[in-house]
Motif scaffolding. Structure first.
Motif, mmCIF file in Angstrom:
data_model
loop_
_atom_site.group_PDB
_atom_site.id
_atom_site.type_symbol
_atom_site.label_atom_id
_atom_site.label_comp_id
_atom_site.label_asym_id
_atom_site.label_seq_id
_atom_site.Cartn_x
_atom_site.Cartn_y
_atom_site.Cartn_z
ATOM 1 N N LEU A 78 -1.975 -12.428 -1.710
ATOM 2 C CA LEU A 78 -1.203 -11.198 -2.116
ATOM 3 C C LEU A 78 -2.186 -10.145 -1.923
ATOM 4 O O LEU A 78 -3.193 -9.865 -2.262
ATOM 5 N N ILE A 79 -1.667 -9.191 -0.976
ATOM 6 C CA ILE A 79 -2.087 -7.939 -0.460
ATOM 7 C C ILE A 79 -1.538 -6.655 -1.157
ATOM 8 O O ILE A 79 -0.416 -6.477 -0.949
ATOM 9 N N VAL A 80 -2.336 -5.760 -1.700
ATOM 10 C CA VAL A 80 -1.797 -4.520 -2.279
ATOM 11 C C VAL A 80 -2.621 -3.600 -1.432
ATOM 12 O O VAL A 80 -3.619 -3.484 -1.444
ATOM 13 N N LYS A 81 -1.804 -2.617 -0.472
ATOM 14 C CA LYS A 81 -2.460 -1.981 0.368
ATOM 15 C C LYS A 81 -2.030 -0.561 0.165
ATOM 16 O O LYS A 81 -0.766 -0.242 0.132
ATOM 17 N N ASN A 82 -2.812 0.235 0.354
ATOM 18 C CA ASN A 82 -2.644 1.718 0.385
ATOM 19 C C ASN A 82 -3.147 2.188 1.592
ATOM 20 O O ASN A 82 -4.446 2.040 2.329
ATOM 21 N N THR A 83 -2.356 3.049 2.428
ATOM 22 C CA THR A 83 -2.847 3.732 3.590
ATOM 23 C C THR A 83 -2.901 5.235 3.738
ATOM 24 O O THR A 83 -3.046 5.960 4.807
ATOM 25 N N ASN A 84 -2.606 5.657 2.510
ATOM 26 C CA ASN A 84 -2.821 7.336 2.291
ATOM 27 C C ASN A 84 -4.183 7.750 2.538
ATOM 28 O O ASN A 84 -5.226 7.050 2.286
#
Length: 276
Positions: A78-84
């Protein structure tokens, strides 16, 4: 095509797929060219099954239980990713909303970790539980408990309780006779089965080298880097290694040094208990 009849119902902002009979296993199914189902909507036991990867962009709400299952090694993930491009993280929120019925000792979130034993029975080997201890408005308290398995039973291993730390207990403030409500407590206990033990350890071979040290500091003093008149360390207990052969025979001894600091003075040794 097996001749099954189904219907489509167009409603506001949605399309409904309606099976022709109540015993149809899947109300809706998407399959690969070889017939392997990759997405199904079950009608007899309402739920959705997805095989493969699900990418969710934006906000989504899932009602009910969600299972992520994989037969591959080191999966599922399970990956929770933020690219901001800012300093803010990706984060997960666990919310228990009781609609004005919150109570002390409510469990807010529980994470459990299971595996088989050698009898092929599924066993909970660890858990993390976040609970309220006081829900009074403006003075709320909570704790986080970490449990592990010991001799076949769940064992309270670590509790973080409103600023205190308990090892082997959910109540670190076993005794407050010499403390205060503003004190912070670190408690190690083993109940009735044996003593609580605090171990300070090192892997050293030179005589006089430190193995463990407890420092007492006053953060209100100015100097955190030097042992001088305004140094923050005001007392210490140090254990040093004693050896005549760089511990070649693995039989080193030890000594204990007690040091204190006078006002406007430096920390200095006041007493030593030697190895002999």
């Amino acid at each position: 095509d097996n001749g099954t009849v189904f219907g489509l119902k167009l409603a506001t902002n949605k399309v409904e797929v309606i099976p022709s009979a109540s015993d149809d296993a899947n109300a809706f199914e998407v399959s690969q060219a070889d017939g392997t189902a990759v997405f199904t909507v079950n009608s007899s036991t309402p739920g959705v099954t997805l095989t493969g990867t699900l990418d969710v962009t934006g906000n989504s709400t899932l009602t009910g239980d969600v299972s992520i299952v994989s037969a591959s090694s080191a999966s599922p993930t399970l990956i929770v990713k933020n690219t901001n491009n800012d300093g803010e993280p990706a984060f997960m929120q666990f919310i228990k909303d009781t609609s004005n019925s919150a109570a002390d000792n409510d469990e807010i979130v529980k994470m459990e970790f299971y595996h088989d034993n050698d009898a092929n029975s599924l066993i909970r080997y660890g858990s993390m539980i976040v609970s309220t201890t006081d829900v009074s408005n403006g003075s709320e308290d909570s704790n986080i408990r970490f449990n592990t398995r010991l001799n076949g039973a769940d064992t309270i291993t670590l509790t973080l309780s409103s600023g205190d730390v308990g090892i082997g207990t959910t109540s670190p403030r076993i005794s407050t006779a010499y403390g205060s409500t503003n004190s912070k407590y670190l408690t190690v206990t083993n109940g009735s089965t044996g003593p609580g033990i605090l171990t300070l350890s090192a892997d050293r071979t030179g005589t006089g080298q430190g193995v463990g040290r407890i420092e007492f500091t006053n953060a209100n003093n100015a100097d955190a880097s030097n042992n001088d008149a305004d140094g923050k360390t005001i007392a210490s207990v140090t254990t040093n290694l004693i050896t005549s052969d760089s511990n070649a025979h693995d039989d080193s001894g030890g000594e204990i040094l007690f040091s204190t600091k006078p006002e406007a003075g430096s920390l200095a040794e006041r007493m030593r208990i030697t190895s002999g």
